[in-house]
Motif scaffolding. Structure first.
Motif, PDB file in Angstrom:
ATOM      1  N   SER A  52      35.427  42.562  21.117  1.00  0.00           N
ATOM      2  CA  SER A  52      34.217  41.829  20.725  1.00  0.00           C
ATOM      3  C   SER A  52      34.464  40.323  20.799  1.00  0.00           C
ATOM      4  CB  SER A  52      33.764  42.239  19.324  1.00  0.00           C
ATOM      5  OG  SER A  52      34.774  41.953  18.390  1.00  0.00           O
ATOM      6  N   THR A  53      35.685  39.885  20.559  1.00  0.00           N
ATOM      7  CA  THR A  53      36.036  38.473  20.683  1.00  0.00           C
ATOM      8  C   THR A  53      35.852  38.005  22.121  1.00  0.00           C
ATOM      9  OG1 THR A  53      37.701  38.776  18.961  1.00  0.00           O
ATOM     10  CG2 THR A  53      37.879  36.793  20.290  1.00  0.00           C
ATOM     11  N   LEU A  54      36.236  38.847  23.055  1.00  0.00           N
ATOM     12  CA  LEU A  54      36.093  38.521  24.472  1.00  0.00           C
ATOM     13  C   LEU A  54      34.620  38.385  24.849  1.00  0.00           C
ATOM     14  CD1 LEU A  54      37.932  38.168  26.972  1.00  0.00           C
ATOM     15  CD2 LEU A  54      37.569  40.559  27.454  1.00  0.00           C
ATOM     16  N   ILE A  55      33.796  39.285  24.374  1.00  0.00           N
ATOM     17  CA  ILE A  55      32.363  39.253  24.676  1.00  0.00           C
ATOM     18  C   ILE A  55      31.714  38.022  24.043  1.00  0.00           C
ATOM     19  CG2 ILE A  55      30.173  40.455  24.291  1.00  0.00           C
ATOM     20  CD1 ILE A  55      31.851  43.071  24.591  1.00  0.00           C
TER      21      ILE A  55
ATOM     22  N   SER B 275      29.810  34.904  25.927  1.00  0.00           N
ATOM     23  CA  SER B 275      28.481  34.468  25.492  1.00  0.00           C
ATOM     24  C   SER B 275      28.478  32.981  25.143  1.00  0.00           C
ATOM     25  CB  SER B 275      28.044  35.299  24.297  1.00  0.00           C
ATOM     26  OG  SER B 275      26.796  34.893  23.836  1.00  0.00           O
ATOM     27  N   SER B 276      29.499  32.542  24.445  1.00  0.00           N
ATOM     28  CA  SER B 276      29.610  31.139  24.051  1.00  0.00           C
ATOM     29  C   SER B 276      29.731  30.229  25.273  1.00  0.00           C
ATOM     30  CB  SER B 276      30.821  30.971  23.133  1.00  0.00           C
ATOM     31  OG  SER B 276      31.118  29.628  22.929  1.00  0.00           O
ATOM     32  N   LYS B 277      30.580  30.607  26.221  1.00  0.00           N
ATOM     33  CA  LYS B 277      30.771  29.798  27.435  1.00  0.00           C
ATOM     34  C   LYS B 277      29.495  29.746  28.268  1.00  0.00           C
ATOM     35  CE  LYS B 277      34.817  28.187  27.001  1.00  0.00           C
ATOM     36  NZ  LYS B 277      34.986  26.762  26.769  1.00  0.00           N
ATOM     37  N   SER B 278      28.746  30.850  28.277  1.00  0.00           N
ATOM     38  CA  SER B 278      27.503  30.854  29.050  1.00  0.00           C
ATOM     39  C   SER B 278      26.504  29.869  28.454  1.00  0.00           C
ATOM     40  CB  SER B 278      26.912  32.265  29.113  1.00  0.00           C
ATOM     41  OG  SER B 278      26.390  32.635  27.862  1.00  0.00           O
ATOM     42  N   LYS B 279      26.427  29.809  27.150  1.00  0.00           N
ATOM     43  CA  LYS B 279      25.525  28.861  26.491  1.00  0.00           C
ATOM     44  C   LYS B 279      25.959  27.428  26.773  1.00  0.00           C
ATOM     45  CE  LYS B 279      24.143  31.990  22.840  1.00  0.00           C
ATOM     46  NZ  LYS B 279      24.371  32.401  21.461  1.00  0.00           N
ATOM     47  N   ASP B 280      27.283  27.182  26.717  1.00  0.00           N
ATOM     48  CA  ASP B 280      27.799  25.838  26.992  1.00  0.00           C
ATOM     49  C   ASP B 280      27.462  25.382  28.408  1.00  0.00           C
ATOM     50  OD1 ASP B 280      28.882  25.904  24.468  1.00  0.00           O
ATOM     51  OD2 ASP B 280      30.954  26.217  25.134  1.00  0.00           O
TER      52      ASP B 280
ATOM     53  N   GLU C  13      51.665  49.367  32.901  1.00  0.00           N
ATOM     54  CA  GLU C  13      51.068  50.524  32.243  1.00  0.00           C
ATOM     55  C   GLU C  13      50.475  50.185  30.884  1.00  0.00           C
ATOM     56  OE1 GLU C  13      54.432  53.066  32.204  1.00  0.00           O
ATOM     57  OE2 GLU C  13      54.206  53.604  34.308  1.00  0.00           O
ATOM     58  N   GLU C  14      50.975  49.144  30.226  1.00  0.00           N
ATOM     59  CA  GLU C  14      50.477  48.826  28.895  1.00  0.00           C
ATOM     60  C   GLU C  14      49.160  48.056  28.935  1.00  0.00           C
ATOM     61  OE1 GLU C  14      53.313  44.994  28.121  1.00  0.00           O
ATOM     62  OE2 GLU C  14      54.126  46.911  28.681  1.00  0.00           O
ATOM     63  N   PHE C  15      48.737  47.628  30.132  1.00  0.00           N
ATOM     64  CA  PHE C  15      47.494  46.880  30.263  1.00  0.00           C
ATOM     65  C   PHE C  15      46.389  47.743  30.855  1.00  0.00           C
ATOM     66  CE2 PHE C  15      50.692  43.473  30.470  1.00  0.00           C
ATOM     67  CZ  PHE C  15      50.224  42.680  29.444  1.00  0.00           C
ATOM     68  N   LYS C  16      45.181  47.485  30.395  1.00  0.00           N
ATOM     69  CA  LYS C  16      43.982  48.142  30.913  1.00  0.00           C
ATOM     70  C   LYS C  16      42.967  47.044  31.232  1.00  0.00           C
ATOM     71  CE  LYS C  16      45.330  52.367  29.712  1.00  0.00           C
ATOM     72  NZ  LYS C  16      45.778  53.333  30.600  1.00  0.00           N
ATOM     73  N   LEU C  17      41.994  47.395  32.054  1.00  0.00           N
ATOM     74  CA  LEU C  17      40.904  46.470  32.354  1.00  0.00           C
ATOM     75  C   LEU C  17      39.667  46.893  31.578  1.00  0.00           C
ATOM     76  CD1 LEU C  17      41.293  46.005  36.216  1.00  0.00           C
ATOM     77  CD2 LEU C  17      41.875  44.387  34.422  1.00  0.00           C
ATOM     78  N   LEU C  18      39.025  45.922  30.948  1.00  0.00           N
ATOM     79  CA  LEU C  18      37.785  46.170  30.228  1.00  0.00           C
ATOM     80  C   LEU C  18      36.645  45.595  31.074  1.00  0.00           C
ATOM     81  CD1 LEU C  18      36.258  47.085  27.691  1.00  0.00           C
ATOM     82  CD2 LEU C  18      36.576  44.765  26.807  1.00  0.00           C
ATOM     83  N   PRO C  19      35.886  46.466  31.779  1.00  0.00           N
ATOM     84  CA  PRO C  19      34.778  45.956  32.587  1.00  0.00           C
ATOM     85  C   PRO C  19      33.598  45.537  31.699  1.00  0.00           C
ATOM     86  CG  PRO C  19      34.901  48.338  32.755  1.00  0.00           C
ATOM     87  CD  PRO C  19      36.039  47.909  31.886  1.00  0.00           C
TER      88      PRO C  19
ATOM     89  N   GLY D  18      38.161  41.975  31.776  1.00  0.00           N
ATOM     90  CA  GLY D  18      39.126  41.286  30.936  1.00  0.00           C
ATOM     91  C   GLY D  18      40.379  42.142  30.836  1.00  0.00           C
ATOM     92  N   LEU D  19      41.501  41.507  30.571  1.00  0.00           N
ATOM     93  CA  LEU D  19      42.780  42.203  30.459  1.00  0.00           C
ATOM     94  C   LEU D  19      43.012  42.594  28.999  1.00  0.00           C
ATOM     95  CD1 LEU D  19      45.177  43.016  32.262  1.00  0.00           C
ATOM     96  CD2 LEU D  19      46.281  40.896  31.599  1.00  0.00           C
ATOM     97  N   VAL D  20      43.168  43.911  28.777  1.00  0.00           N
ATOM     98  CA  VAL D  20      43.330  44.436  27.422  1.00  0.00           C
ATOM     99  C   VAL D  20      44.703  45.088  27.316  1.00  0.00           C
ATOM    100  CG1 VAL D  20      42.441  46.098  25.746  1.00  0.00           C
ATOM    101  CG2 VAL D  20      40.860  44.817  27.190  1.00  0.00           C
TER     102      VAL D  20
END
Length: 180
Positions: free
Chosen positions: A87-90, A94-99, A121-127, A175-177
Motif C-alpha cells: 500500500s505504501t508503493l501505491i 499516487s502522490s508522485k502523479s499528483k506532484d 528467488e526472494e523477490f517477486k514483481l507486484l504488477p 514494483g519489486l517486492v
C-alpha cells in the motif's frame, strides 16, 4: 618315515621368490596407484598456482568489482519493499502523479508474479495497472520521477491514446517486492 632334507639355499630362494611375488602382485600396483594419484594432485595444484600467479596482479580490480557488485545488490534490496508494504508503493505512485499533474482514474494492484531471473528467488514483481489522463510532458515527468525514486519500477505495458487536449494512458508497472 623319510627325512626331508631342507637346504638353506632353497629356503632363501623360496622366501625371496615369495617376497618378490608379493611385491609384484600387491605392493607394486598400490605404489603405482599412489604415484598416479599424487601426480594428478600435483597437476591440480600446479594449475591453481598458475591461475593465482595470473590473477594475483588483478586482485585489486577483483576486490573493487566485488565491492561494486555488493553495493548494487544493496541498492536493489533498498529499492524493494516488503509485501506488507504494498500500500505504501501505491500511495507513493499516487502522490508522485499528483506532484506531476497526472490525473489517475484507477490504480489496481495485481497478484505477485515470479521474477524472471531464477537467481532472485526472494523477490517477486507486484504488477500495478494504472489508467490516467495527462499531457505528454507531465506524464514523461511522472515516469522519470518513478524511475529515479527510491523504489524499483519496471514498465511492463504502456498505451497512450489522444483524447481532447490530454492523453488517455493505460499502463502496467511492476514494483519489486521482497518476500520474507
Amino acid at each position: 618315515m623319510r627325512k626331508i632334507k631342507i637346504d638353506k639355499q632353497l629356503i632363501i630362494f623360496l622366501t625371496a621368490s615369495l617376497f618378490l611375488i608379493f611385491e609384484a602382485v600387491v605392493l607394486l600396483p598400490a605404489g603405482i596407484k599412489r604415484i598416479v594419484t599424487l601426480n594428478k594432485k600435483n597437476n591440480e595444484i600446479s594449475q591453481k598456482i598458475k591461475s593465482i600467479e595470473i590473477d594475483w596482479p588483478n586482485k585489486k580490480i577483483y576486490v573493487s568489482k566485488r565491492n561494486d557488485l555488493s553495493k548494487k545488490i544493496e541498492e536493489i534490496h533498498n529499492k524493494s519493499i516488503l509485501y506488507k508494504q504494498s500500500s505504501t508503493l501505491i500511495s507513493f505512485i499516487s502522490s508522485k502523479s499528483k506532484d506531476c499533474g497526472v490525473k489517475i482514474k484507477t490504480i489496481l494492484p495485481g497478484h505477485l508474479q515470479e521474477y524472471p531471473s531464477a537467481k532472485l528467488e526472494e523477490f517477486k514483481l507486484l504488477p500495478i495497472r494504472i489508467k490516467s489522463k495527462s499531457n505528454f510532458h507531465d506524464f514523461a515527468n511522472f515516469l522519470d520521477q518513478l524511475q529515479s525514486s527510491k523504489y524499483f519500477f519496471e514498465i511492463k505495458s504502456l498505451e497512450i491514446s489522444p483524447e481532447d487536449k490530454d492523453n488517455f494512458i493505460e499502463m502496467e508497472i511492476c514494483g519489486l517486492v521482497e518476500e520474507k
